[in-house]
Design a protein around this motif. Structure first.
Motif, PDB file in Angstrom:
ATOM      1  N   PRO A  36     -24.694  13.406 -46.641  1.00 20.90           N
ATOM      2  CA  PRO A  36     -26.040  13.114 -46.020  1.00 20.90           C
ATOM      3  C   PRO A  36     -27.361  13.642 -46.743  1.00 20.90           C
ATOM      4  CG  PRO A  36     -24.845  13.996 -44.562  1.00 20.90           C
ATOM      5  CD  PRO A  36     -23.749  13.989 -45.692  1.00 20.90           C
ATOM      6  N   GLN A  37     -28.245  13.136 -46.403  1.00 18.57           N
ATOM      7  CA  GLN A  37     -29.522  13.662 -47.007  1.00 18.57           C
ATOM      8  C   GLN A  37     -29.743  15.105 -46.885  1.00 18.57           C
ATOM      9  OE1 GLN A  37     -33.349  11.491 -46.314  1.00 18.57           O
ATOM     10  NE2 GLN A  37     -34.426  12.574 -47.942  1.00 18.57           N
ATOM     11  N   GLU A  38     -29.843  15.400 -45.404  1.00 17.31           N
ATOM     12  CA  GLU A  38     -29.616  16.601 -45.011  1.00 17.31           C
ATOM     13  C   GLU A  38     -28.559  16.993 -44.083  1.00 17.31           C
ATOM     14  OE1 GLU A  38     -33.220  16.446 -42.474  1.00 17.31           O
ATOM     15  OE2 GLU A  38     -34.613  16.403 -44.642  1.00 17.31           O
ATOM     16  N   GLY A  39     -28.353  18.248 -43.774  1.00  9.40           N
ATOM     17  CA  GLY A  39     -27.141  18.540 -42.982  1.00  9.40           C
ATOM     18  C   GLY A  39     -26.132  18.541 -43.818  1.00  9.40           C
ATOM     19  N   ASN A  40     -25.895  18.510 -44.861  1.00 12.78           N
ATOM     20  CA  ASN A  40     -24.741  18.177 -45.790  1.00 12.78           C
ATOM     21  C   ASN A  40     -23.894  19.481 -46.274  1.00 12.78           C
ATOM     22  OD1 ASN A  40     -26.460  18.992 -47.722  1.00 12.78           O
ATOM     23  ND2 ASN A  40     -27.113  17.189 -48.389  1.00 12.78           N
ATOM     24  N   ILE A  41     -24.290  20.657 -45.854  1.00 10.57           N
ATOM     25  CA  ILE A  41     -23.510  21.799 -46.245  1.00 10.57           C
ATOM     26  C   ILE A  41     -23.185  22.724 -44.782  1.00 10.57           C
ATOM     27  CG2 ILE A  41     -24.413  22.182 -48.392  1.00 10.57           C
ATOM     28  CD1 ILE A  41     -26.168  24.479 -47.239  1.00 10.57           C
ATOM     29  N   ARG A  52     -14.268  25.475 -50.445  1.00  9.82           N
ATOM     30  CA  ARG A  52     -12.743  25.348 -49.900  1.00  9.82           C
ATOM     31  C   ARG A  52     -12.403  24.163 -49.123  1.00  9.82           C
ATOM     32  NH1 ARG A  52      -9.461  29.219 -50.890  1.00  9.82           N
ATOM     33  NH2 ARG A  52      -9.992  31.119 -51.811  1.00  9.82           N
ATOM     34  N   LEU A  53     -13.687  23.892 -48.261  1.00 10.18           N
ATOM     35  CA  LEU A  53     -13.579  22.774 -47.243  1.00 10.18           C
ATOM     36  C   LEU A  53     -13.342  21.316 -48.018  1.00 10.18           C
ATOM     37  CD1 LEU A  53     -15.998  23.838 -44.356  1.00 10.18           C
ATOM     38  CD2 LEU A  53     -13.593  23.921 -44.124  1.00 10.18           C
ATOM     39  N   GLY A  54     -14.306  21.253 -49.183  1.00  9.73           N
ATOM     40  CA  GLY A  54     -14.226  19.994 -49.834  1.00  9.73           C
ATOM     41  C   GLY A  54     -12.863  19.956 -50.406  1.00  9.73           C
ATOM     42  N   ALA A  55     -12.355  20.947 -51.265  1.00 12.46           N
ATOM     43  CA  ALA A  55     -11.244  20.820 -51.989  1.00 12.46           C
ATOM     44  C   ALA A  55     -10.107  20.985 -50.929  1.00 12.46           C
ATOM     45  CB  ALA A  55     -10.989  22.248 -52.626  1.00 12.46           C
ATOM     46  N   ALA A  65      -8.073  24.998 -58.052  1.00 16.15           N
ATOM     47  CA  ALA A  65      -8.301  24.113 -58.926  1.00 16.15           C
ATOM     48  C   ALA A  65      -9.846  23.349 -58.534  1.00 16.15           C
ATOM     49  CB  ALA A  65      -7.441  23.052 -59.308  1.00 16.15           C
ATOM     50  N   GLY A  66      -9.844  22.774 -57.259  1.00 17.53           N
ATOM     51  CA  GLY A  66     -11.010  22.254 -57.141  1.00 17.53           C
ATOM     52  C   GLY A  66     -12.434  23.150 -56.975  1.00 17.53           C
ATOM     53  N   ILE A  67     -12.287  24.290 -56.562  1.00 14.39           N
ATOM     54  CA  ILE A  67     -13.265  25.314 -56.806  1.00 14.39           C
ATOM     55  C   ILE A  67     -13.939  25.416 -58.128  1.00 14.39           C
ATOM     56  CG2 ILE A  67     -14.015  27.726 -56.230  1.00 14.39           C
ATOM     57  CD1 ILE A  67     -12.420  27.595 -53.797  1.00 14.39           C
ATOM     58  N   GLU A  68     -12.776  25.671 -58.943  1.00 14.35           N
ATOM     59  CA  GLU A  68     -12.979  25.752 -60.489  1.00 14.35           C
ATOM     60  C   GLU A  68     -13.637  24.510 -60.945  1.00 14.35           C
ATOM     61  OE1 GLU A  68     -13.277  28.501 -62.354  1.00 14.35           O
ATOM     62  OE2 GLU A  68     -12.555  29.642 -60.632  1.00 14.35           O
ATOM     63  N   LYS A  69     -13.436  23.300 -60.411  1.00 11.84           N
ATOM     64  CA  LYS A  69     -13.935  21.879 -61.000  1.00 11.84           C
ATOM     65  C   LYS A  69     -15.455  22.133 -60.469  1.00 11.84           C
ATOM     66  CE  LYS A  69     -13.563  17.161 -60.208  1.00 11.84           C
ATOM     67  NZ  LYS A  69     -12.682  16.108 -59.832  1.00 11.84           N
ATOM     68  N   ALA A  70     -15.676  22.596 -59.275  1.00 11.42           N
ATOM     69  CA  ALA A  70     -17.125  22.460 -58.916  1.00 11.42           C
ATOM     70  C   ALA A  70     -18.088  23.538 -59.724  1.00 11.42           C
ATOM     71  CB  ALA A  70     -17.178  23.058 -57.511  1.00 11.42           C
ATOM     72  N   PHE A  71     -17.364  24.684 -59.893  1.00  7.46           N
ATOM     73  CA  PHE A  71     -18.224  25.596 -61.110  1.00  7.46           C
ATOM     74  C   PHE A  71     -18.396  25.148 -62.393  1.00  7.46           C
ATOM     75  CE2 PHE A  71     -16.184  29.260 -58.139  1.00  7.46           C
ATOM     76  CZ  PHE A  71     -17.078  29.357 -57.076  1.00  7.46           C
ATOM     77  N   ILE A  98     -22.794  17.862 -53.177  1.00  9.06           N
ATOM     78  CA  ILE A  98     -22.314  16.955 -53.923  1.00  9.06           C
ATOM     79  C   ILE A  98     -20.922  17.545 -54.772  1.00  9.06           C
ATOM     80  CG2 ILE A  98     -22.443  15.430 -56.228  1.00  9.06           C
ATOM     81  CD1 ILE A  98     -25.480  15.069 -55.253  1.00  9.06           C
ATOM     82  N   ALA A  99     -20.787  18.595 -55.149  1.00 10.73           N
ATOM     83  CA  ALA A  99     -19.648  19.307 -55.735  1.00 10.73           C
ATOM     84  C   ALA A  99     -18.518  19.322 -54.606  1.00 10.73           C
ATOM     85  CB  ALA A  99     -19.902  20.768 -56.123  1.00 10.73           C
ATOM     86  N   SER A 100     -18.724  19.836 -53.379  1.00 12.56           N
ATOM     87  CA  SER A 100     -17.926  19.761 -52.315  1.00 12.56           C
ATOM     88  C   SER A 100     -17.385  18.230 -51.770  1.00 12.56           C
ATOM     89  CB  SER A 100     -18.495  20.260 -50.966  1.00 12.56           C
ATOM     90  OG  SER A 100     -18.948  21.444 -51.150  1.00 12.56           O
ATOM     91  N   ALA A 101     -18.162  17.117 -52.117  1.00 18.00           N
ATOM     92  CA  ALA A 101     -17.692  16.003 -52.109  1.00 18.00           C
ATOM     93  C   ALA A 101     -16.739  15.542 -53.287  1.00 18.00           C
ATOM     94  CB  ALA A 101     -18.739  15.099 -51.682  1.00 18.00           C
ATOM     95  N   ILE A 102     -17.139  15.764 -54.211  1.00 21.01           N
ATOM     96  CA  ILE A 102     -16.352  15.078 -55.392  1.00 21.01           C
ATOM     97  C   ILE A 102     -15.270  15.795 -55.515  1.00 21.01           C
ATOM     98  CG2 ILE A 102     -16.394  15.423 -57.961  1.00 21.01           C
ATOM     99  CD1 ILE A 102     -19.686  14.538 -57.932  1.00 21.01           C
ATOM    100  N   ILE A 103     -15.061  17.143 -55.392  1.00 23.55           N
ATOM    101  CA  ILE A 103     -13.939  17.849 -55.306  1.00 23.55           C
ATOM    102  C   ILE A 103     -12.750  17.312 -54.338  1.00 23.55           C
ATOM    103  CG2 ILE A 103     -14.669  19.742 -56.731  1.00 23.55           C
ATOM    104  CD1 ILE A 103     -14.511  21.663 -54.154  1.00 23.55           C
ATOM    105  N   ALA A 104     -13.255  16.672 -53.270  1.00 21.10           N
ATOM    106  CA  ALA A 104     -12.529  16.224 -52.319  1.00 21.10           C
ATOM    107  C   ALA A 104     -11.915  14.734 -52.872  1.00 21.10           C
ATOM    108  CB  ALA A 104     -13.216  15.735 -50.833  1.00 21.10           C
ATOM    109  N   ASP A 105     -12.389  14.449 -53.787  1.00 20.83           N
ATOM    110  CA  ASP A 105     -11.428  13.243 -54.468  1.00 20.83           C
ATOM    111  C   ASP A 105     -11.708  11.985 -53.678  1.00 20.83           C
ATOM    112  OD1 ASP A 105     -10.888  14.534 -57.109  1.00 20.83           O
ATOM    113  OD2 ASP A 105      -9.212  15.399 -55.892  1.00 20.83           O
TER     114      ASP A 105
END
Length: 190
Positions: A36-41, A52-55, A65-71, A98-105
């Motif tokens: 979402p535009q806001e309230g997304n973390i 960690r939640l996204g991964a 590995a997900g966290i390293e991908k985000a970094f 966005i990083a949290s979402a992408i690492i959730a695949d």
């Protein structure tokens, strides 16, 4: 579509399955994720805890590995890893979301106006990561509020929605300019 609001009519299908009545959590686990535009973390958690939640949703990679991908996507997040997410700048919050979402695949990633009010350098970084993710085989839907001309060149398709109705569709070959879309949206729907 993402399970956050009740549907009053119609049906939502995702990968051939009727997901109309599924909750957002279940849709996310099935690969349909909305940022979402806001309230997304989670503002009270650290950057790393958010990641960690996204991964944890990913079926492809482990949490580390997900966290390293985000970094790797957004190096500033590594520097802020222990910082409370609610204290990040607006651009850093969007990077984290966005990083949290992408690492959730997710198979389908919906970004609701992620560049609203952000500096051009941040807009470019967010677009770059979304485009990379789309090129990996996922579908990315970018709902545009501003930065239209920065985003449109990367799109395969543009859809103009006005008043809840689709009023125009274009492919990459006939993509209009942001100014033309704005004119159409503001009432010159020809």
């Amino acid at each position: 579509m993402a399970g956050l609001l009740p549907i009053t009519s119609g049906k939502v299908f995702f990968e051939g399955e009727d997901v109309t009545r599924l909750q957002a959590e279940r849709l996310a686990r099935n690969g349909l994720l909305l940022v979402p535009q806001e309230g997304n973390i989670f503002a009270n958690l650290s950057v790393e805890e958010n990641l960690r939640l996204g991964a944890g949703l990913s079926r492809k990679t482990g949490i580390g590995a997900g966290i390293e991908k985000a970094f790797a996507m957004f190096p500033i997040l590594r520097q802020r890893r222990q910082q409370t997410a609610g204290t990040l700048s607006g651009g850093e919050r969007q990077m984290l979301a966005i990083a949290s979402a992408i690492i959730a695949d997710p198979k389908l990633l919906i970004l609701d106006e992620p560049t609203s009010g952000l500096a051009p350098v941040i807009v470019h970084q967010l677009i770059e990561q979304a485009v990379k993710y789309a090129r990996s085989g996922a579908t990315v839907v970018w709902m545009i509020g501003d930065s239209v001309d920065a985003i449109l060149p990367y799109g395969d398709k543009a859809v103009l929605v006005h008043g809840g109705q689709c009023v125009g569709q274009w492919t990459a070959a006939d993509m209009p300019s942001g100014d033309h879309l704005a004119d159409l949206y503001m009432g010159n729907l020809h």
